[in-house]
Motif scaffolding. Sequence first.
Motif, PDB file in Angstrom:
ATOM      1  N   VAL A   1      -2.903 -11.830  -3.008  1.00 59.13           N
ATOM      2  CA  VAL A   1      -1.852 -10.827  -2.807  1.00 59.13           C
ATOM      3  C   VAL A   1      -1.789 -10.389  -1.348  1.00 59.13           C
ATOM      4  N   THR A   2      -2.938 -10.083  -0.741  1.00 54.33           N
ATOM      5  CA  THR A   2      -2.940  -9.618   0.646  1.00 54.33           C
ATOM      6  C   THR A   2      -2.469 -10.712   1.602  1.00 54.33           C
ATOM      7  N   THR A   3      -2.936 -11.954   1.377  1.00 56.57           N
ATOM      8  CA  THR A   3      -2.512 -13.057   2.241  1.00 56.57           C
ATOM      9  C   THR A   3      -1.025 -13.361   2.074  1.00 56.57           C
ATOM     10  N   GLY A   4      -0.578 -13.409   0.816  1.00 57.58           N
ATOM     11  CA  GLY A   4       0.837 -13.667   0.561  1.00 57.58           C
ATOM     12  C   GLY A   4       1.736 -12.599   1.139  1.00 57.58           C
ATOM     13  N   LEU A   5       1.278 -11.343   1.096  1.00 53.52           N
ATOM     14  CA  LEU A   5       2.076 -10.247   1.648  1.00 53.52           C
ATOM     15  C   LEU A   5       2.222 -10.386   3.155  1.00 53.52           C
ATOM     16  N   GLN A   6       1.172 -10.787   3.831  1.00 53.04           N
ATOM     17  CA  GLN A   6       1.241 -10.977   5.283  1.00 53.04           C
ATOM     18  C   GLN A   6       2.212 -12.089   5.651  1.00 53.04           C
ATOM     19  N   ILE A   7       2.177 -13.188   4.907  1.00 53.47           N
ATOM     20  CA  ILE A   7       3.091 -14.298   5.190  1.00 53.47           C
ATOM     21  C   ILE A   7       4.531 -13.900   4.889  1.00 53.47           C
ATOM     22  N   MET A   8       4.743 -13.217   3.778  1.00 51.40           N
ATOM     23  CA  MET A   8       6.093 -12.793   3.423  1.00 51.40           C
ATOM     24  C   MET A   8       6.650 -11.799   4.437  1.00 51.40           C
TER      25      MET A   8
ATOM     26  N   ALA B   1       9.523  -1.776   8.809  1.00 52.91           N
ATOM     27  CA  ALA B   1       8.761  -0.557   8.522  1.00 52.91           C
ATOM     28  C   ALA B   1       8.320  -0.518   7.067  1.00 52.91           C
ATOM     29  N   LEU B   2       9.214  -0.932   6.167  1.00 53.01           N
ATOM     30  CA  LEU B   2       8.852  -0.971   4.754  1.00 53.01           C
ATOM     31  C   LEU B   2       7.724  -1.966   4.508  1.00 53.01           C
ATOM     32  N   MET B   3       7.812  -3.139   5.142  1.00 53.99           N
ATOM     33  CA  MET B   3       6.763  -4.143   4.977  1.00 53.99           C
ATOM     34  C   MET B   3       5.448  -3.677   5.594  1.00 53.99           C
ATOM     35  N   VAL B   4       5.527  -2.952   6.713  1.00 53.04           N
ATOM     36  CA  VAL B   4       4.311  -2.445   7.353  1.00 53.04           C
ATOM     37  C   VAL B   4       3.618  -1.441   6.449  1.00 53.04           C
ATOM     38  N   TYR B   5       4.386  -0.512   5.887  1.00 54.35           N
ATOM     39  CA  TYR B   5       3.790   0.466   4.973  1.00 54.35           C
ATOM     40  C   TYR B   5       3.178  -0.227   3.761  1.00 54.35           C
ATOM     41  N   THR B   6       3.903  -1.213   3.222  1.00 56.67           N
ATOM     42  CA  THR B   6       3.376  -1.937   2.065  1.00 56.67           C
ATOM     43  C   THR B   6       2.109  -2.704   2.426  1.00 56.67           C
ATOM     44  N   GLU B   7       2.120  -3.331   3.608  1.00 55.65           N
ATOM     45  CA  GLU B   7       0.942  -4.093   4.033  1.00 55.65           C
ATOM     46  C   GLU B   7      -0.260  -3.177   4.232  1.00 55.65           C
ATOM     47  N   TYR B   8      -0.053  -2.041   4.904  1.00 51.32           N
ATOM     48  CA  TYR B   8      -1.156  -1.103   5.087  1.00 51.32           C
ATOM     49  C   TYR B   8      -1.672  -0.603   3.740  1.00 51.32           C
ATOM     50  N   TYR B   9      -0.750  -0.356   2.828  1.00 50.94           N
ATOM     51  CA  TYR B   9      -1.123   0.171   1.516  1.00 50.94           C
ATOM     52  C   TYR B   9      -1.973  -0.847   0.746  1.00 50.94           C
ATOM     53  N   ILE B  10      -1.445  -2.078   0.617  1.00 50.63           N
ATOM     54  CA  ILE B  10      -2.160  -3.110  -0.147  1.00 50.63           C
ATOM     55  C   ILE B  10      -3.441  -3.539   0.559  1.00 50.63           C
ATOM     56  N   THR B  11      -3.372  -3.705   1.875  1.00 47.47           N
ATOM     57  CA  THR B  11      -4.551  -4.141   2.617  1.00 47.47           C
ATOM     58  C   THR B  11      -5.676  -3.119   2.536  1.00 47.47           C
ATOM     59  N   THR B  12      -5.337  -1.838   2.613  1.00 46.48           N
ATOM     60  CA  THR B  12      -6.370  -0.805   2.526  1.00 46.48           C
ATOM     61  C   THR B  12      -7.049  -0.813   1.160  1.00 46.48           C
ATOM     62  N   ILE B  13      -6.263  -1.005   0.118  1.00 47.22           N
ATOM     63  CA  ILE B  13      -6.857  -1.120  -1.216  1.00 47.22           C
ATOM     64  C   ILE B  13      -7.741  -2.360  -1.286  1.00 47.22           C
ATOM     65  N   GLY B  14      -7.252  -3.483  -0.727  1.00 46.86           N
ATOM     66  CA  GLY B  14      -8.056  -4.704  -0.717  1.00 46.86           C
ATOM     67  C   GLY B  14      -9.340  -4.557   0.083  1.00 46.86           C
ATOM     68  N   VAL B  15      -9.277  -3.863   1.225  1.00 45.45           N
ATOM     69  CA  VAL B  15     -10.467  -3.648   2.045  1.00 45.45           C
ATOM     70  C   VAL B  15     -11.481  -2.781   1.311  1.00 45.45           C
ATOM     71  N   SER B  16     -10.993  -1.746   0.637  1.00 47.27           N
ATOM     72  CA  SER B  16     -11.897  -0.878  -0.139  1.00 47.27           C
ATOM     73  C   SER B  16     -12.604  -1.675  -1.230  1.00 47.27           C
ATOM     74  N   TYR B  17     -11.846  -2.541  -1.907  1.00 50.33           N
ATOM     75  CA  TYR B  17     -12.452  -3.350  -2.966  1.00 50.33           C
ATOM     76  C   TYR B  17     -13.409  -4.380  -2.380  1.00 50.33           C
ATOM     77  N   PHE B  18     -13.077  -4.927  -1.199  1.00 53.93           N
ATOM     78  CA  PHE B  18     -13.966  -5.899  -0.565  1.00 53.93           C
ATOM     79  C   PHE B  18     -15.301  -5.244  -0.169  1.00 53.93           C
ATOM     80  N   LEU B  19     -15.240  -4.028   0.353  1.00 50.41           N
ATOM     81  CA  LEU B  19     -16.473  -3.327   0.707  1.00 50.41           C
ATOM     82  C   LEU B  19     -17.311  -3.040  -0.536  1.00 50.41           C
TER      83      LEU B  19
END
Length: 399
Positions: free
Chosen positions: A89-96, A261-279
């Motif tokens: 999800v995080t990788t696909g979101l960055q590419i999209m 801006a919408l994609m940036v907010y979405t990316e920060y949102y999803i990536t932060t959740i992914g980073v928390s889960y990765f930690l």
Amino acid sequence: MDFFFSFAEWTNGSTGSCGRLVSMHIVGLSNFDFDLRTGRVYTTTRSTLLAILSNILLVVLLVVYFTLRKDLTTTLATATKLQEYVFIVTTGLQIMAGLLTIVNRWRQRRKMMRLVRCVIRVYRAKPQVKRMVRWAVLLKIVVTIVTHSSLLELAANASQYVGPKQMLGLGLQFVTMTIMNLAISQHFLIMLLVRANYRLLNRELRQMIDECKHLSYYSPRNGVFMTKCCFIADQLDNLGRIRSHLHSIVTQLQEVFGLQALMVYTEYYITTIGVSYFLFSMYKYGDTNLRVTTLSRILVFIWMASYYLDALMNLAIILQVQGDEQKMSRILAERTLFAPGLDVRLEESFENTQIQLVRNPLKMNVMHLFPTNYSNTTAMISSVFMNSIYLIQYDMANF
């Protein structure tokens, strides 16, 4: 080298006597040219064809890569399914996000050119702003380079075997991320220019208010008094015009960069959740499942520090511009402390400026979906924490 000019040219491939930098054309983000010295914004066959070829090549390579590679998670072969899903999800979101940025640049091409004309016009009117923003621009460049290089090194270090397909995948992911981050950098640079102009306007307004206080209580002879009042009124009218230009730039900026801006907010949102889960996964599963080495841990924390510093810089500049607008209103409100007897034209200039601020306030939003302010940012951070907890609880209950 002057940081402001070099970054401005770098972010849009400026040509002409100011220099010719084509990095934005090579990645396909810029599809027109401009000359900072003359203020001319124009399209050329070269810039258009180069952007088209770059965009087509990127799309073709992405299609070929995802067609040939059936398994998207070979680097996470021993990870859980939930970890694989978060990674995809995080990788696909960055590419999209990178691809949508390219599409939006073609769709908003004319608006972007008008925006660049307005920005150059404002900059040429007050070129001293480049001294005010050079350190912020330099910090932005350094943070962006550290973020990208650490993430690329982390991706390469996480792979057991880096073959042609893996290199192609890393390269495509890096290019799409670069496109998105260069667009964010353009937004940051324009907002930085707007904020520097607001600071100059507030400084000038403060001087006008202090001068008017002195005039209202210690009025000189009639001729000098009228001359000073007319001079301050002219300055105030000019301040109102510049403020109107800045408001127009911010409005156009939100239209042109709304999707980003919408994609940036979405990316920060999803990536932060992914980073928390990765930690959490690093703590729960250790090095066995994720193949986390000491070097990987160091790279992760370097990337996190630079990534969130960049996010804070992007958010802070928006909130600071809003704060400067509110500060302007507070300074104008001090006109109630004037003693009666100022020139009628000066009083009208103050009143017109205040009416302009009330009728046409500076409001920032993301595609008219939600505003960008302190309260909304706090709510978004709270939502990120809650969803991170839900994801961790799901992992604890099912894996």
